[in-house]
Design a protein around this motif. Structure first.
Motif, PDB file in Angstrom:
ATOM      1  N   ASP A 143       0.857  -1.184   0.000  1.00  0.00           N
ATOM      2  CA  ASP A 143       0.000   0.000   0.000  1.00  0.00           C
ATOM      3  C   ASP A 143       0.891   1.230   0.000  1.00  0.00           C
ATOM      4  OD1 ASP A 143      -1.661   2.137   0.502  1.00  0.00           O
ATOM      5  OD2 ASP A 143      -2.645   1.225   2.239  1.00  0.00           O
ATOM      6  N   ASN A 144       1.042   1.839  -1.175  1.00  0.00           N
ATOM      7  CA  ASN A 144       1.798   3.084  -1.276  1.00  0.00           C
ATOM      8  C   ASN A 144       0.843   4.235  -1.583  1.00  0.00           C
ATOM      9  OD1 ASN A 144       4.275   4.406  -0.990  1.00  0.00           O
ATOM     10  ND2 ASN A 144       4.624   4.446  -3.195  1.00  0.00           N
ATOM     11  N   ALA A 145      -0.393   4.089  -1.118  1.00  0.00           N
ATOM     12  CA  ALA A 145      -1.418   5.130  -1.219  1.00  0.00           C
ATOM     13  C   ALA A 145      -1.632   5.635  -2.655  1.00  0.00           C
ATOM     14  CB  ALA A 145      -1.098   6.289  -0.282  1.00  0.00           C
ATOM     15  N   GLY A 146      -1.355   4.788  -3.627  1.00  0.00           N
ATOM     16  CA  GLY A 146      -1.575   5.174  -5.012  1.00  0.00           C
ATOM     17  C   GLY A 146      -0.658   6.270  -5.517  1.00  0.00           C
ATOM     18  N   ARG A 147       0.459   6.494  -4.819  1.00  0.00           N
ATOM     19  CA  ARG A 147       1.365   7.579  -5.227  1.00  0.00           C
ATOM     20  C   ARG A 147       1.848   7.372  -6.651  1.00  0.00           C
ATOM     21  NH1 ARG A 147       5.320   9.547  -0.544  1.00  0.00           N
ATOM     22  NH2 ARG A 147       6.114  10.562  -2.394  1.00  0.00           N
ATOM     23  N   ASP A 148       1.943   8.475  -7.386  1.00  0.00           N
ATOM     24  CA  ASP A 148       2.415   8.402  -8.765  1.00  0.00           C
ATOM     25  C   ASP A 148       3.745   9.124  -8.956  1.00  0.00           C
ATOM     26  OD1 ASP A 148       1.690  11.071  -8.617  1.00  0.00           O
ATOM     27  OD2 ASP A 148       0.180  10.959 -10.199  1.00  0.00           O
ATOM     28  N   ASP A 149       4.393   9.500  -7.841  1.00  0.00           N
ATOM     29  CA  ASP A 149       5.662  10.228  -7.933  1.00  0.00           C
ATOM     30  C   ASP A 149       6.857   9.372  -7.538  1.00  0.00           C
ATOM     31  OD1 ASP A 149       4.821  10.123  -5.257  1.00  0.00           O
ATOM     32  OD2 ASP A 149       5.894  11.962  -4.742  1.00  0.00           O
ATOM     33  N   GLU A 150       6.631   8.107  -7.209  1.00  0.00           N
ATOM     34  CA  GLU A 150       7.733   7.218  -6.852  1.00  0.00           C
ATOM     35  C   GLU A 150       7.297   5.775  -7.058  1.00  0.00           C
ATOM     36  OE1 GLU A 150       8.337   7.921  -2.648  1.00  0.00           O
ATOM     37  OE2 GLU A 150       6.898   6.374  -2.126  1.00  0.00           O
TER      38      GLU A 150
END
Length: 172
Positions: free
Chosen positions: A19-26
């Protein structure tokens, strides 16, 4: 398929859920994590976020489901003026003849005049990851290399510690 809390003794057939909270920067899962998951007997990885090292993941041949690929791994917070070169994804940057452009999972643009400064630490990271991969292929798991059991033991003692607030990008 089953999902459970982090464990040093996963059951065969389990799937690692990240679960990477849906991040799109990494990207939060790399070839090292994927190789570790394969060696531990898990059936695959599901990521709410991005992965990197797509070419290597194809060689590892473990199912990985994510929202996409990005060559940048997690960034650490740095104070301004550290002298570290800044990597920018191409969609945030006008590419000129003053840039050095790299492509694999995506495209990165680096200021050409800083390429040597960037290449040295990038080479160290690459070499470290290759050594870790070689050790994993000889049976020394990434969990053992990173002393994961000790991390779990410390974490077990953190019952009363409040959670760390989520990362928020500063607006400029």
């Amino acid at each position: 398929m089953s999902c459970s809390k982090p464990s040093n003794t996963p059951s065969p057939g389990d799937v690692l859920v990240v679960d990477n909270a849906g991040r799109d920067d990494e990207a939060c899962v790399s070839d090292l994590i994927t190789l570790e998951v394969r060696h531990s007997g898990l059936s695959g990885i599901v990521i709410w976020g991005l992965h990197r090292d797509t070419s290597e993941l194809c060689v590892i041949r473990l199912p990985v489901v994510s929202q996409g690929a990005l060559p940048r791994g997690p960034a650490t917070t740095r104070r301004a003026g550290t002298g570290r070169a800044r990597l920018r994804a191409i969609w945030d940057h006008l590419v000129t003849g003053d840039d050095f452009v790299l492509a694999d999972d995506g495209v990165l643009c680096l200021p050409l005049d800083r390429a040597a400064d960037i290449a040295e630490p990038a080479s160290r990271i690459r070499d470290t990851e290759r050594r870790q991969t070689a050790r994993m292929n000889l049976g020394d798991s990434l969990r053992d290399q990173a002393r994961f059991s000790g991390c779990l033991a410390v974490r077990a003692g953190w019952h009363d510690v409040p959670p760390v607030p989520p990362f928020h990008r500063r607006s400029s």
